[in-house]
Write a protein that holds these residues in place. Structure first.
Motif, short mmCIF file in Angstrom:
data_model
loop_
_atom_site.label_atom_id
_atom_site.label_comp_id
_atom_site.label_asym_id
_atom_site.label_seq_id
_atom_site.Cartn_x
_atom_site.Cartn_y
_atom_site.Cartn_z
N SER A 1 0.63 -1.18 0.12
CA SER A 1 0.19 0.01 -0.13
C SER A 1 0.83 1.40 0.10
CB SER A 1 -0.93 -0.18 1.22
OG SER A 1 -0.24 -0.04 2.31
N VAL B 1 -2.78 0.72 -9.22
CA VAL B 1 -3.36 1.83 -9.15
C VAL B 1 -3.44 2.60 -10.54
CG1 VAL B 1 -3.52 4.43 -8.37
CG2 VAL B 1 -2.92 2.64 -6.70
N VAL C 1 -13.82 6.22 -7.09
CA VAL C 1 -12.95 5.06 -6.59
C VAL C 1 -13.37 3.73 -6.82
CG1 VAL C 1 -11.11 4.48 -5.04
CG2 VAL C 1 -11.49 6.72 -5.45
N ARG D 1 -12.64 0.06 -5.76
CA ARG D 1 -11.58 -0.94 -5.09
C ARG D 1 -11.65 -2.30 -5.57
NH1 ARG D 1 -11.34 -3.41 -0.23
NH2 ARG D 1 -13.25 -2.56 0.57
N TYR E 1 -7.16 -0.34 -7.28
CA TYR E 1 -7.75 0.48 -7.51
C TYR E 1 -7.88 1.30 -8.92
CZ TYR E 1 -7.08 0.50 -2.46
OH TYR E 1 -7.09 0.16 -1.16
N HIS F 1 -4.15 9.02 -3.04
CA HIS F 1 -3.13 7.81 -2.52
C HIS F 1 -4.03 6.91 -1.86
CE1 HIS F 1 -0.44 5.34 -0.43
NE2 HIS F 1 0.23 5.21 -1.47
N GLU F 2 -3.88 5.84 -1.99
CA GLU F 2 -4.94 4.84 -1.18
C GLU F 2 -5.03 4.88 0.39
OE1 GLU F 2 -3.43 0.59 -1.11
OE2 GLU F 2 -2.50 1.26 -2.81
N THR F 3 -4.13 5.08 0.93
CA THR F 3 -3.99 5.23 2.33
C THR F 3 -3.62 6.49 2.98
OG1 THR F 3 -1.67 4.55 2.68
CG2 THR F 3 -3.54 2.68 2.56
#
Length: 279
Positions: free
Chosen positions: A102, A146, A198, A200, A212, A246-248
């Motif tokens: 991640s 991504v 988004v 997932r 993603y 960004h995913e996190t």
């Protein structure tokens, strides 16, 4: 005797005269009805050819502009420690990453950040690209992790592994679709959700798999590589809001003014505290 022979002759002649008449009566009358058209077989949905780019992002049409935006995405401080992935007995998963993916930082640069122009762009194509974006499953990993897509674009899922996968699409906590893909099975095409940006992806068979796809109303987006760099090309001159997703770690924004023939620059910086703030 002569009368008998004469009678037989007359019967024979009558039979010969009647023969053509019988044949004429038996001849079928040509039909004037138009033969019914043979029903055609149901059309199969063709999967468009996959893009050749290694990122999986399809080449999207863009308005005629000469503007370019270049930049990098950095990470300050100590990156979070990535957890070890659970062991897998599936031989198709050999060669997969050993740790969670991640947050990937190398030499202070952040990978897998989607940088995009926010909102509509005057002159941008109204219709999404006909070529879909592609998500492959290789060594029990989604490739790419991504990527961006134009709103309304299709996404194709491939399984290059010799094992069973399923692709579960989720928006927030809401399931959108769930498709099974047998070993090296045929690609499956799905539309992107129209009510969310988004999408997932995850695999229930291999729970560490994640990816993603981020929808955007215009075709100006790029995903950073290991060097944290990105380039947006073909932009018309003007002032835009850029977003780094960004995913996190969440999002960062920056204003940029684009001029023809003069590349603009933009930089973004994330930190470990951004992950805490997002939670």
């Amino acid at each position: 005797m002569k009368l008998r022979l004469l009678g037989l002759s007359m019967v024979g002649v009558a039979g010969l005269l009647a023969l053509p008449a019988c044949k004429k009566e038996e001849a079928p009358t040509p039909s004037t009805e138009t033969p019914a058209a043979r029903p055609s077989a149901p059309a199969q949905e063709a999967v468009p050819p996959a893009p050749t780019a290694g990122t999986g992002e399809a080449a999207a049409p863009a308005p005629a502009g000469n503007g370019v935006v270049k930049g990098t995405v950095s990470f300050t401080g100590t990156p979070p420690e990535m957890a070890d992935l659970a062991p897998s007995a599936d031989p198709a998963c050999d060669g997969r990453p050993e740790k969670e993916q991640s947050v990937l930082v190398k030499d202070g640069k952040l990978q897998n950040v989607l940088v995009r122009v926010k909102g509509p762009v005057a002159g941008a194509p109204a219709a999404p690209p006909a070529t879909p974006v592609v998500v492959d499953q290789s060594k029990c990993t989604y490739v790419p992790r991504v990527q961006g897509a134009v709103a309304g674009q299709q996404v194709v899922f491939k399984n290059s592994d010799g094992t069973l996968h399923n692709v579960r699409g989720v928006v927030g906590t809401r399931p959108v679709f769930n498709v099974a893909q047998p070993p090296s099975g045929a690609p499956v095409q799905k539309p992107l959700p129209s009510d969310a940006e988004v999408l997932r992806l995850k695999c229930d068979v291999h729970p560490w798999m994640a990816a993603y796809v981020v929808s955007n109303p215009n075709p100006y987006f790029a995903t950073t590589g290991a060097d944290g760099a990105f380039t947006l090309t073909g932009l018309p001159a003007g002032t835009y809001t850029l977003e780094a997703w960004h995913e996190t770690l969440g999002t960062k924004t920056a204003e940029v003014t684009v001029k023809d023939g003069a590349p603009a620059e933009a930089t973004f910086t994330f930190a470990a505290t951004d992950a805490q703030a997002k939670q």
